[in-house]
Design a protein around this motif. Structure first.
Motif, mmCIF file in Angstrom:
data_model
loop_
_atom_site.group_PDB
_atom_site.id
_atom_site.type_symbol
_atom_site.label_atom_id
_atom_site.label_comp_id
_atom_site.label_asym_id
_atom_site.label_seq_id
_atom_site.Cartn_x
_atom_site.Cartn_y
_atom_site.Cartn_z
ATOM 1 N N GLY A 37 23.467 4.014 1.580
ATOM 2 C CA GLY A 37 23.583 2.568 1.773
ATOM 3 C C GLY A 37 23.212 2.160 3.189
ATOM 4 N N LEU A 38 23.727 2.894 4.170
ATOM 5 C CA LEU A 38 23.449 2.544 5.569
ATOM 6 C C LEU A 38 21.981 2.746 5.914
ATOM 7 N N GLY B 121 13.567 -6.590 -0.802
ATOM 8 C CA GLY B 121 12.978 -5.309 -0.409
ATOM 9 C C GLY B 121 13.988 -4.174 -0.420
ATOM 10 N N LEU B 122 15.226 -4.446 -0.824
ATOM 11 C CA LEU B 122 16.241 -3.388 -0.853
ATOM 12 C C LEU B 122 15.987 -2.429 -2.015
ATOM 13 N N PRO B 123 16.336 -1.155 -1.846
ATOM 14 C CA PRO B 123 16.020 -0.175 -2.896
ATOM 15 C C PRO B 123 16.809 -0.411 -4.182
ATOM 16 N N LEU B 124 16.168 -0.107 -5.292
ATOM 17 C CA LEU B 124 16.825 -0.175 -6.594
ATOM 18 C C LEU B 124 17.042 1.245 -7.083
ATOM 19 N N LYS B 125 18.229 1.512 -7.607
ATOM 20 C CA LYS B 125 18.527 2.862 -8.080
ATOM 21 C C LYS B 125 19.214 2.745 -9.431
ATOM 22 N N SER C 215 12.631 5.403 -4.311
ATOM 23 C CA SER C 215 12.313 4.081 -3.801
ATOM 24 C C SER C 215 11.938 4.284 -2.341
ATOM 25 N N CYS C 216 10.703 4.002 -1.985
ATOM 26 C CA CYS C 216 10.282 4.332 -0.625
ATOM 27 C C CYS C 216 9.364 3.253 -0.080
ATOM 28 N N SER C 217 9.245 3.244 1.237
ATOM 29 C CA SER C 217 8.553 2.138 1.899
ATOM 30 C C SER C 217 7.073 2.043 1.560
ATOM 31 N N SER C 218 6.485 3.104 1.030
ATOM 32 C CA SER C 218 5.038 3.080 0.794
ATOM 33 C C SER C 218 4.665 2.594 -0.609
ATOM 34 N N ARG C 219 5.643 2.221 -1.427
ATOM 35 C CA ARG C 219 5.286 1.776 -2.768
ATOM 36 C C ARG C 219 6.034 0.506 -3.151
ATOM 37 N N ASN D 225 16.779 0.534 7.462
ATOM 38 C CA ASN D 225 15.338 0.416 7.304
ATOM 39 C C ASN D 225 14.907 -1.033 7.163
ATOM 40 N N LYS D 226 15.769 -1.837 6.611
ATOM 41 C CA LYS D 226 15.400 -3.246 6.435
ATOM 42 C C LYS D 226 15.679 -4.061 7.705
ATOM 43 N N TYR D 227 16.882 -3.881 8.293
ATOM 44 C CA TYR D 227 17.272 -4.760 9.404
ATOM 45 C C TYR D 227 17.207 -4.083 10.778
#
Ligand code: SF4
Ligand code: SF4
Length: 182
Positions: A158-159, A108-112, A95-99, A164-166
């Motif tokens: 997690g951090l 926008g938080l990553p899904l795993k 899960s990365c910022s470019s996709r 990356n978001k906030y």
């Protein structure tokens, strides 16, 4: 200090691409199982498994959401299958910022993929149960891991994702505000 060794159950899902026919039932049930409350909605955009599809060539490739990557990587690969060239990032699990995939569409938080961890535990992950084509097979094996490393990794992921978001400053301000309240 030397970290303690402990035995851990490693859970994996084997993907047999030849058996997948692209029905996307795995995407539907994954998103429904993880909706809050459970089964209240389904939206493949929230699924932790996505099926790369090219129906004209009968190509269907399920890809699981893996670890979060903080930045775009530099080692991208291009794949050509049956004459069709696939996007550099198509089969990557990160899960990365470019996709767009493997990100919670609202936040926008990553899904795993969490292997459908739940209480009580499932006999098999939901996507495996719902794949009537038997393209997905659940397997468990035991491995020795270092306890300390494992918990540090989870916290870092997690951090990193929140930063990356906030941004780090917002996180630190929030923690300072919360600790004053506590
Ligand atoms: S449920 Fe099985 S056959 Fe259907 S898309 Fe998913 S992996 Fe493929
Ligand atoms: S194992 Fe569970 S969380 Fe992972 S992709 Fe399958 S349904 Fe989703």
């Amino acid at each position: 200090m030397k970290a303690e060794k402990k035995t851990k159950i490693i859970k994996t899902i084997k993907v047999n691409v030849d058996k997948c026919h692209g029905c996307r039932a795995c995407e539907v049930i994954c998103s429904a199982f993880h909706s809050v409350p459970k089964y209240s909605s389904n939206n493949p955009a929230r699924s932790r498994i996505r099926v790369i599809r090219d129906p004209l060539r009968d190509i269907y490739i399920p890809v699981y959401a893996g670890e979060y990557t903080a930045a775009e990587c530099t080692g991208r690969d291009k794949y050509t299958i049956d004459g069709k060239e696939y996007d550099e990032c198509a089969f990557c699990r990160a899960s990365c910022s470019s996709r767009d995939i493997f990100k919670e569409p609202d936040s926008g938080l990553p899904l795993k993929c969490d292997m459908c961890e739940s209480d009580p535990p499932l006999s098999e992950p939901m996507c495996v149960q719902w794949c009537l084509a038997d393209a997905l097979t659940y397997e468990e094996r035991e491995e020795e891991v270092e306890e300390e490393e494992e918990s540090r990794e989870d916290m870092e992921i997690g951090l990193e994702s929140m930063a990356n978001k906030y941004g780090w400053q917002t996180i630190m301000d929030t923690v300072a505000r919360m600790s004053k309240k506590g």
